[in-house]
Scaffold this motif. Sequence first.
Motif, PDB file in Angstrom:
ATOM      1  N   ARG A 127       0.859  -1.186   0.000  1.00 43.63           N
ATOM      2  CA  ARG A 127       0.000   0.000   0.000  1.00 43.63           C
ATOM      3  C   ARG A 127       0.891   1.230   0.000  1.00 43.63           C
ATOM      4  O   ARG A 127       1.747   1.367   0.870  1.00 43.63           O
ATOM      5  N   LEU A 128       0.702   2.117  -0.966  1.00 43.62           N
ATOM      6  CA  LEU A 128       1.503   3.334  -1.075  1.00 43.62           C
ATOM      7  C   LEU A 128       0.634   4.557  -0.799  1.00 43.62           C
ATOM      8  O   LEU A 128      -0.442   4.700  -1.378  1.00 43.62           O
ATOM      9  N   VAL A 129       1.128   5.410   0.091  1.00 43.75           N
ATOM     10  CA  VAL A 129       0.392   6.618   0.480  1.00 43.75           C
ATOM     11  C   VAL A 129       1.230   7.845   0.148  1.00 43.75           C
ATOM     12  O   VAL A 129       2.411   7.906   0.494  1.00 43.75           O
ATOM     13  N   CYS A 130       0.614   8.811  -0.501  1.00 47.26           N
ATOM     14  CA  CYS A 130       1.228  10.114  -0.749  1.00 47.26           C
ATOM     15  C   CYS A 130       0.584  11.119   0.201  1.00 47.26           C
ATOM     16  O   CYS A 130      -0.612  11.400   0.092  1.00 47.26           O
ATOM     17  N   TRP A 131       1.371  11.632   1.149  1.00 47.41           N
ATOM     18  CA  TRP A 131       0.914  12.705   2.032  1.00 47.41           C
ATOM     19  C   TRP A 131       1.202  14.015   1.324  1.00 47.41           C
ATOM     20  O   TRP A 131       2.353  14.275   0.960  1.00 47.41           O
ATOM     21  N   HIS A 132       0.191  14.822   1.108  1.00 51.85           N
ATOM     22  CA  HIS A 132       0.341  16.045   0.325  1.00 51.85           C
ATOM     23  C   HIS A 132      -0.509  17.162   0.925  1.00 51.85           C
ATOM     24  O   HIS A 132      -1.269  16.947   1.864  1.00 51.85           O
ATOM     25  N   ALA A 133      -0.352  18.356   0.358  1.00 49.17           N
ATOM     26  CA  ALA A 133      -1.197  19.494   0.719  1.00 49.17           C
ATOM     27  C   ALA A 133      -1.484  20.297  -0.537  1.00 49.17           C
ATOM     28  O   ALA A 133      -0.597  20.471  -1.385  1.00 49.17           O
ATOM     29  N   ARG A 134      -2.704  20.775  -0.657  1.00 56.37           N
ATOM     30  CA  ARG A 134      -3.086  21.566  -1.843  1.00 56.37           C
ATOM     31  C   ARG A 134      -2.255  22.832  -1.983  1.00 56.37           C
ATOM     32  O   ARG A 134      -1.985  23.287  -3.082  1.00 56.37           O
ATOM     33  N   TRP A 135      -1.833  23.410  -0.847  1.00 59.75           N
ATOM     34  CA  TRP A 135      -1.097  24.671  -0.866  1.00 59.75           C
ATOM     35  C   TRP A 135       0.396  24.485  -1.140  1.00 59.75           C
ATOM     36  O   TRP A 135       1.122  25.443  -1.374  1.00 59.75           O
ATOM     37  N   CYS A 136       0.889  23.251  -1.134  1.00 60.70           N
ATOM     38  CA  CYS A 136       2.322  22.969  -1.279  1.00 60.70           C
ATOM     39  C   CYS A 136       2.707  22.834  -2.756  1.00 60.70           C
ATOM     40  O   CYS A 136       2.227  21.929  -3.438  1.00 60.70           O
ATOM     41  N   PRO A 137       3.573  23.717  -3.265  1.00 60.06           N
ATOM     42  CA  PRO A 137       3.961  23.644  -4.672  1.00 60.06           C
ATOM     43  C   PRO A 137       4.621  22.306  -5.042  1.00 60.06           C
ATOM     44  O   PRO A 137       4.383  21.779  -6.128  1.00 60.06           O
ATOM     45  N   LEU A 138       5.443  21.756  -4.144  1.00 62.08           N
ATOM     46  CA  LEU A 138       6.086  20.476  -4.440  1.00 62.08           C
ATOM     47  C   LEU A 138       5.077  19.340  -4.502  1.00 62.08           C
ATOM     48  O   LEU A 138       5.202  18.425  -5.327  1.00 62.08           O
ATOM     49  N   SER A 139       4.070  19.384  -3.639  1.00 64.28           N
ATOM     50  CA  SER A 139       3.003  18.378  -3.692  1.00 64.28           C
ATOM     51  C   SER A 139       2.265  18.457  -5.020  1.00 64.28           C
ATOM     52  O   SER A 139       2.004  17.431  -5.655  1.00 64.28           O
ATOM     53  N   ARG A 140       1.915  19.665  -5.432  1.00 62.48           N
ATOM     54  CA  ARG A 140       1.199  19.837  -6.700  1.00 62.48           C
ATOM     55  C   ARG A 140       2.061  19.390  -7.877  1.00 62.48           C
ATOM     56  O   ARG A 140       1.549  18.872  -8.862  1.00 62.48           O
ATOM     57  N   GLN A 141       3.365  19.560  -7.753  1.00 60.51           N
ATOM     58  CA  GLN A 141       4.279  19.176  -8.820  1.00 60.51           C
ATOM     59  C   GLN A 141       4.375  17.656  -8.970  1.00 60.51           C
ATOM     60  O   GLN A 141       4.348  17.130 -10.082  1.00 60.51           O
ATOM     61  N   ILE A 142       4.479  16.929  -7.863  1.00 62.70           N
ATOM     62  CA  ILE A 142       4.766  15.499  -7.919  1.00 62.70           C
ATOM     63  C   ILE A 142       3.522  14.610  -7.900  1.00 62.70           C
ATOM     64  O   ILE A 142       3.573  13.458  -8.342  1.00 62.70           O
ATOM     65  N   LEU A 143       2.386  15.103  -7.432  1.00 64.99           N
ATOM     66  CA  LEU A 143       1.186  14.265  -7.333  1.00 64.99           C
ATOM     67  C   LEU A 143       0.790  13.632  -8.671  1.00 64.99           C
ATOM     68  O   LEU A 143       0.475  12.438  -8.709  1.00 64.99           O
ATOM     69  N   PRO A 144       0.833  14.358  -9.793  1.00 65.61           N
ATOM     70  CA  PRO A 144       0.503  13.699 -11.074  1.00 65.61           C
ATOM     71  C   PRO A 144       1.461  12.543 -11.407  1.00 65.61           C
ATOM     72  O   PRO A 144       1.041  11.544 -11.992  1.00 65.61           O
ATOM     73  N   ASP A 145       2.724  12.661 -11.019  1.00 65.63           N
ATOM     74  CA  ASP A 145       3.681  11.582 -11.254  1.00 65.63           C
ATOM     75  C   ASP A 145       3.318  10.363 -10.413  1.00 65.63           C
ATOM     76  O   ASP A 145       3.392   9.225 -10.886  1.00 65.63           O
ATOM     77  N   PHE A 146       2.943  10.594  -9.153  1.00 65.86           N
ATOM     78  CA  PHE A 146       2.521   9.495  -8.276  1.00 65.86           C
ATOM     79  C   PHE A 146       1.288   8.805  -8.861  1.00 65.86           C
ATOM     80  O   PHE A 146       1.233   7.575  -8.938  1.00 65.86           O
TER      81      PHE A 146
END
Length: 133
Positions: free
Chosen positions: A44-63
């Motif tokens: 099980r893989l979990v991505c912890w992210h935040a909408r306000w975080c530029p790095l999260s927005r950058q990498i989430l599509p790759d995940f």
Amino acid sequence: QAGLGSSSRVEADSTGGDGARVAILQDLRTEAALKQFIAGAGVRLVCWHARWCPLSRQILPDFEALAPRHPAAAFARADVDQLPAAAERHGADRHGRRMPTFQAFCDGELLGSRQGADSKALSDFVRRMAAKR
């Protein structure tokens, strides 16, 4: 999806062997949904992210793009602002110092973790973790 009323799934454009659409990414919105996801069988893989975080927005599509390439693993994302206590317990700092954080679990046990928005490092991490099943 009984019992998961507080989570949603992002559907793939592909279909399973029976022609049904395949859920490839779960959106975890409550502690109960997170616990159920982590406790599930297999990797099980979990991505912890935040909408306000530029790095999260950058990498989430790759995940998200990695999910169909690793069908034996389950993928989910969890917003640190929706699950702040869980984020802290899992080492995902909601103040941005460790964002985004990716974690792999198998049968409820933590296999590994990594932080940052390096696409190649994320791909390597997912490949290594998915192979541990």
